[in-house]
Motif scaffolding. Structure first.
Motif, PDB file in Angstrom:
ATOM      1  N   THR A 157       0.367  71.500  27.992  1.00  0.00           N
ATOM      2  CA  THR A 157      -0.854  70.880  27.707  1.00  0.00           C
ATOM      3  C   THR A 157      -1.279  70.381  28.955  1.00  0.00           C
ATOM      4  OG1 THR A 157      -2.040  69.337  26.470  1.00  0.00           O
ATOM      5  CG2 THR A 157       0.309  68.807  26.889  1.00  0.00           C
ATOM      6  N   GLY A 158      -2.700  69.881  29.199  1.00  0.00           N
ATOM      7  CA  GLY A 158      -3.037  69.388  30.230  1.00  0.00           C
ATOM      8  C   GLY A 158      -2.857  67.993  30.395  1.00  0.00           C
ATOM      9  N   GLY A 159      -2.834  67.553  29.033  1.00  0.00           N
ATOM     10  CA  GLY A 159      -2.721  65.784  28.959  1.00  0.00           C
ATOM     11  C   GLY A 159      -2.792  65.389  27.523  1.00  0.00           C
ATOM     12  N   ARG A 160      -2.559  64.181  27.373  1.00  0.00           N
ATOM     13  CA  ARG A 160      -2.384  63.779  25.839  1.00  0.00           C
ATOM     14  C   ARG A 160      -2.961  62.377  25.839  1.00  0.00           C
ATOM     15  NH1 ARG A 160       3.826  64.176  24.297  1.00  0.00           N
ATOM     16  NH2 ARG A 160       4.549  62.673  26.016  1.00  0.00           N
ATOM     17  N   GLU A 194      -1.607  60.330  29.243  1.00  0.00           N
ATOM     18  CA  GLU A 194      -0.559  60.983  30.004  1.00  0.00           C
ATOM     19  C   GLU A 194      -1.276  62.345  30.507  1.00  0.00           C
ATOM     20  OE1 GLU A 194       2.778  61.731  27.652  1.00  0.00           O
ATOM     21  OE2 GLU A 194       3.419  59.645  28.199  1.00  0.00           O
ATOM     22  N   LEU A 195      -1.179  62.719  31.891  1.00  0.00           N
ATOM     23  CA  LEU A 195      -1.748  63.853  32.452  1.00  0.00           C
ATOM     24  C   LEU A 195      -0.689  64.772  33.156  1.00  0.00           C
ATOM     25  CD1 LEU A 195      -4.892  62.209  33.582  1.00  0.00           C
ATOM     26  CD2 LEU A 195      -4.744  63.906  31.868  1.00  0.00           C
ATOM     27  N   ASN A 196      -0.799  65.921  33.017  1.00  0.00           N
ATOM     28  CA  ASN A 196      -0.044  66.922  33.781  1.00  0.00           C
ATOM     29  C   ASN A 196      -0.350  67.305  35.162  1.00  0.00           C
ATOM     30  OD1 ASN A 196       1.623  69.199  34.411  1.00  0.00           O
ATOM     31  ND2 ASN A 196       1.321  70.422  32.478  1.00  0.00           N
ATOM     32  N   LYS A 197       0.527  66.799  36.137  1.00  0.00           N
ATOM     33  CA  LYS A 197       0.210  66.977  37.416  1.00  0.00           C
ATOM     34  C   LYS A 197       0.069  68.281  37.969  1.00  0.00           C
ATOM     35  CE  LYS A 197       1.046  64.457  41.812  1.00  0.00           C
ATOM     36  NZ  LYS A 197       1.409  63.490  42.267  1.00  0.00           N
ATOM     37  N   LYS A 198       0.635  69.412  37.367  1.00  0.00           N
ATOM     38  CA  LYS A 198       0.562  70.759  37.625  1.00  0.00           C
ATOM     39  C   LYS A 198      -0.982  71.213  37.765  1.00  0.00           C
ATOM     40  CE  LYS A 198       4.951  71.796  35.936  1.00  0.00           C
ATOM     41  NZ  LYS A 198       5.602  72.025  34.705  1.00  0.00           N
ATOM     42  N   TYR A 199      -1.909  70.671  36.740  1.00  0.00           N
ATOM     43  CA  TYR A 199      -3.131  71.197  36.776  1.00  0.00           C
ATOM     44  C   TYR A 199      -3.939  70.736  38.120  1.00  0.00           C
ATOM     45  CZ  TYR A 199      -2.890  73.106  31.995  1.00  0.00           C
ATOM     46  OH  TYR A 199      -2.799  73.678  31.092  1.00  0.00           O
ATOM     47  N   LEU A 200      -3.486  69.722  38.449  1.00  0.00           N
ATOM     48  CA  LEU A 200      -4.067  69.202  39.719  1.00  0.00           C
ATOM     49  C   LEU A 200      -3.593  70.146  40.984  1.00  0.00           C
ATOM     50  CD1 LEU A 200      -5.743  67.157  41.693  1.00  0.00           C
ATOM     51  CD2 LEU A 200      -3.627  65.939  41.808  1.00  0.00           C
ATOM     52  N   THR A 201      -2.464  70.346  41.122  1.00  0.00           N
ATOM     53  CA  THR A 201      -2.064  71.224  42.121  1.00  0.00           C
ATOM     54  C   THR A 201      -2.474  72.534  41.828  1.00  0.00           C
ATOM     55  OG1 THR A 201      -0.008  71.581  41.097  1.00  0.00           O
ATOM     56  CG2 THR A 201       0.028  69.870  42.687  1.00  0.00           C
ATOM     57  N   GLU A 202      -2.373  73.254  40.817  1.00  0.00           N
ATOM     58  CA  GLU A 202      -2.702  74.600  40.417  1.00  0.00           C
ATOM     59  C   GLU A 202      -4.248  74.996  40.397  1.00  0.00           C
ATOM     60  OE1 GLU A 202      -0.608  77.477  39.526  1.00  0.00           O
ATOM     61  OE2 GLU A 202       1.121  76.286  40.261  1.00  0.00           O
ATOM     62  N   HIS A 203      -4.847  73.988  39.671  1.00  0.00           N
ATOM     63  CA  HIS A 203      -6.395  74.381  39.572  1.00  0.00           C
ATOM     64  C   HIS A 203      -7.218  73.428  40.379  1.00  0.00           C
ATOM     65  CE1 HIS A 203      -5.636  77.222  36.478  1.00  0.00           C
ATOM     66  NE2 HIS A 203      -4.851  76.489  35.670  1.00  0.00           N
ATOM     67  N   GLY A 204      -6.997  72.191  40.850  1.00  0.00           N
ATOM     68  CA  GLY A 204      -7.663  71.439  41.453  1.00  0.00           C
ATOM     69  C   GLY A 204      -8.269  70.184  40.955  1.00  0.00           C
TER      70      GLY A 204
END
Length: 153
Positions: A35-38, A47-57
């Protein structure tokens, strides 16, 4: 981006799009996988998933933050904050937040192997995700013995 910058961005987006302050914590949780966040109901933190920042911006991350802020503000107001609620859907549309986040390219779609069994007498087919002991079970239709069909190739 670290947790303090994320906190500032979340507070800024809350004031810009919702015209209300965000008074709790927003932080990255590295354990989030699918998930991107919850939004956490008991503590009101996001809470947010940091992978979405690095993968999608940055733009995708802002969309996820707006989505979670919709949950946040509606829950605090006592309105319908769940995905199925009309209040939630209307607020998402109003602020331009996505209903679902873009899937990560690193997430692999796994296909589970299915096993096929068949009754020896009536030919009734059974599809199962897990193996079953054919000596313990019989066909529910006729009471006959069951055999496993093995796919070749």
């Amino acid at each position: 981006m670290d947790d303090q910058q994320l906190q500032k961005l979340t507070q800024q987006l809350s004031l810009q799009y919702f015209h209300k302050p965000f008074q709790h914590k927003a932080y990255f949780n590295h354990r989030l996988k699918t998930t991107g966040g919850r939004y956490l109901l008991h503590s009101h933190h996001i809470e947010l998933n940091k992978k979405y920042l690095t993968e999608h911006g940055q733009k995708e991350l802002e969309g996820i933050i707006k989505h979670e802020l919709c949950h946040y503000h509606l829950h605090l107001e006592g309105k319908g904050y769940q995905h199925r609620d009309q209040d939630f859907k209307a607020l998402l549309k109003k602020v331009g937040a996505p209903r679902f986040c873009t899937p990560l390219p690193t997430m692999k779609k796994t296909t589970r192997k299915t096993r096929t069994y068949e009754c020896k007498e009536c030919g009734q087919a059974f599809l199962r995700k897990r193996a079953m002991d054919i000596n313990r079970y019989v066909c529910g239709k006729c009471g006959g013995k069951i055999k496993e069909i093995v796919k070749k190739g």
